[in-house]
Structure formats: structure tokens, C-alpha cells
Motif scaffolding. Sequence first.
Motif, PDB file in Angstrom:
ATOM      1  N   LYS A 111       0.741  -1.204  -0.082  1.00 25.84           N
ATOM      2  CA  LYS A 111       0.016  -0.003  -0.105  1.00 25.84           C
ATOM      3  C   LYS A 111       1.066   1.297  -0.067  1.00 25.84           C
ATOM      4  N   ARG A 112       0.579   2.317  -0.686  1.00 24.28           N
ATOM      5  CA  ARG A 112       1.194   3.602  -0.869  1.00 24.28           C
ATOM      6  C   ARG A 112       1.182   4.261   0.903  1.00 24.28           C
ATOM      7  N   GLY A 113       2.129   5.095   0.818  1.00 23.06           N
ATOM      8  CA  GLY A 113       2.162   5.829   2.065  1.00 23.06           C
ATOM      9  C   GLY A 113       1.446   6.956   2.138  1.00 23.06           C
ATOM     10  N   LEU A 114       0.855   7.130   3.168  1.00 23.77           N
ATOM     11  CA  LEU A 114      -0.151   8.140   3.692  1.00 23.77           C
ATOM     12  C   LEU A 114       0.493   9.725   3.886  1.00 23.77           C
ATOM     13  N   ALA A 169       0.876  13.626   5.148  1.00 26.26           N
ATOM     14  CA  ALA A 169       0.933  14.328   6.469  1.00 26.26           C
ATOM     15  C   ALA A 169      -0.655  14.630   6.888  1.00 26.26           C
ATOM     16  N   TYR A 170      -1.150  15.190   5.770  1.00 30.01           N
ATOM     17  CA  TYR A 170      -2.780  15.247   5.992  1.00 30.01           C
ATOM     18  C   TYR A 170      -3.780  14.362   6.222  1.00 30.01           C
ATOM     19  N   MET A 171      -3.486  13.090   5.517  1.00 32.20           N
ATOM     20  CA  MET A 171      -4.250  12.049   5.733  1.00 32.20           C
ATOM     21  C   MET A 171      -3.982  11.474   7.352  1.00 32.20           C
ATOM     22  N   PHE A 172      -2.769  11.502   7.715  1.00 32.86           N
ATOM     23  CA  PHE A 172      -2.529  11.176   9.172  1.00 32.86           C
ATOM     24  C   PHE A 172      -3.140  12.108  10.300  1.00 32.86           C
ATOM     25  N   PHE A 173      -2.954  13.140   9.801  1.00 23.99           N
ATOM     26  CA  PHE A 173      -4.066  14.405  10.515  1.00 23.99           C
ATOM     27  C   PHE A 173      -5.621  14.091  10.570  1.00 23.99           C
ATOM     28  N   ALA A 174      -6.257  13.672   9.454  1.00 23.93           N
ATOM     29  CA  ALA A 174      -7.511  13.550   9.138  1.00 23.93           C
ATOM     30  C   ALA A 174      -7.799  12.412   9.961  1.00 23.93           C
ATOM     31  N   ASN A 175      -7.174  11.383   9.835  1.00 23.04           N
ATOM     32  CA  ASN A 175      -7.440  10.063  10.539  1.00 23.04           C
ATOM     33  C   ASN A 175      -7.312  10.258  11.994  1.00 23.04           C
ATOM     34  N   GLU A 207       4.163  15.425   9.522  1.00 22.67           N
ATOM     35  CA  GLU A 207       5.061  15.311   8.393  1.00 22.67           C
ATOM     36  C   GLU A 207       6.164  14.196   8.709  1.00 22.67           C
ATOM     37  N   ALA A 208       6.483  13.912   9.937  1.00 21.36           N
ATOM     38  CA  ALA A 208       7.362  12.856  10.289  1.00 21.36           C
ATOM     39  C   ALA A 208       6.909  11.605  10.038  1.00 21.36           C
ATOM     40  N   LYS A 209       5.426  11.312  10.628  1.00 22.17           N
ATOM     41  CA  LYS A 209       4.863  10.187  10.383  1.00 22.17           C
ATOM     42  C   LYS A 209       4.881   9.803   8.722  1.00 22.17           C
ATOM     43  N   GLN A 251       8.920   5.977   3.832  1.00 24.32           N
ATOM     44  CA  GLN A 251      10.117   5.020   3.836  1.00 24.32           C
ATOM     45  C   GLN A 251       9.763   3.658   3.885  1.00 24.32           C
ATOM     46  N   ARG A 252       8.802   3.439   4.437  1.00 24.47           N
ATOM     47  CA  ARG A 252       8.070   1.996   4.555  1.00 24.47           C
ATOM     48  C   ARG A 252       7.573   1.442   3.314  1.00 24.47           C
ATOM     49  N   TYR A 253       7.032   2.232   2.486  1.00 22.16           N
ATOM     50  CA  TYR A 253       6.314   2.036   1.365  1.00 22.16           C
ATOM     51  C   TYR A 253       7.653   1.618   0.256  1.00 22.16           C
TER      52      TYR A 253
END
Length: 106
Positions: free
Chosen positions: A28-31, A33-39, A77-79, A85-87
Motif C-alpha cells: 500500500k502507498r504511504g499516507l 501528512a494530511y491523511m495522518f492528521f485527518a484520521n 510530516e514525520a509520520k 520510507q516503509r512503502y
Amino acid sequence: MPKEKTTRAKRSTKAEGGRKKKDPNQPKRGLSAYMFFANEQRDKVREDNPGIKFGEVGKMLGEKWKALSEKQKEPYEAKAKADKQRYEEEKAAYTAGGVDDDEDEE
């Protein structure tokens, strides 16, 4: 006499070509920064605004994201950077296994 319908035959040949099935093992593609915030904030927005419509939740989240300072965005942004990097690592392992034949067919 009624006319023959020939347009249906043309559409069915196009459908046969169709898209290639997506590999379920593909990483799966990396999320963003906005998506981490939204979740993280979505449930709080729904609690604060009961009965809110789906589209309105997105609008409110977007407004909150725009209102954040660069310093407040740093953890997200760090997440996002770590997830990217994981992706990249999973993608490299996936393609090294010879499973990805996507580039050959396009």
C-alpha cells in the motif's frame, strides 16, 4: 421492421480489454501528512458536530489543517516521511521478487 442495435457489440469488445487485476500482495502507498492528521481528528470533528454530513467533515478537516502552523504539522510530516520510507522498502522487496510485471505491459 425494427433496426438492429449495433452499438452494444462495440461496447462489449471494449469491456473485454478492460483493466488488469490489481495484485493483492502489492504494498500500500504511504499516507500523506494530511491523511495522518485527518484520521486522528475525524472522530473529534464528528463528536463536536453531531449529525454533520460526510462532505462537511472533509471541509472542516481541511480548514483545520490549513490553520495549523508549520510547527504543529511537524509530527504529521514525520509520520508521513516514515510511512513513505516503509512503502519504498516494501516496494523494493516486492519488485525484487520479480512479482511486478506492470512496467512490461504498459
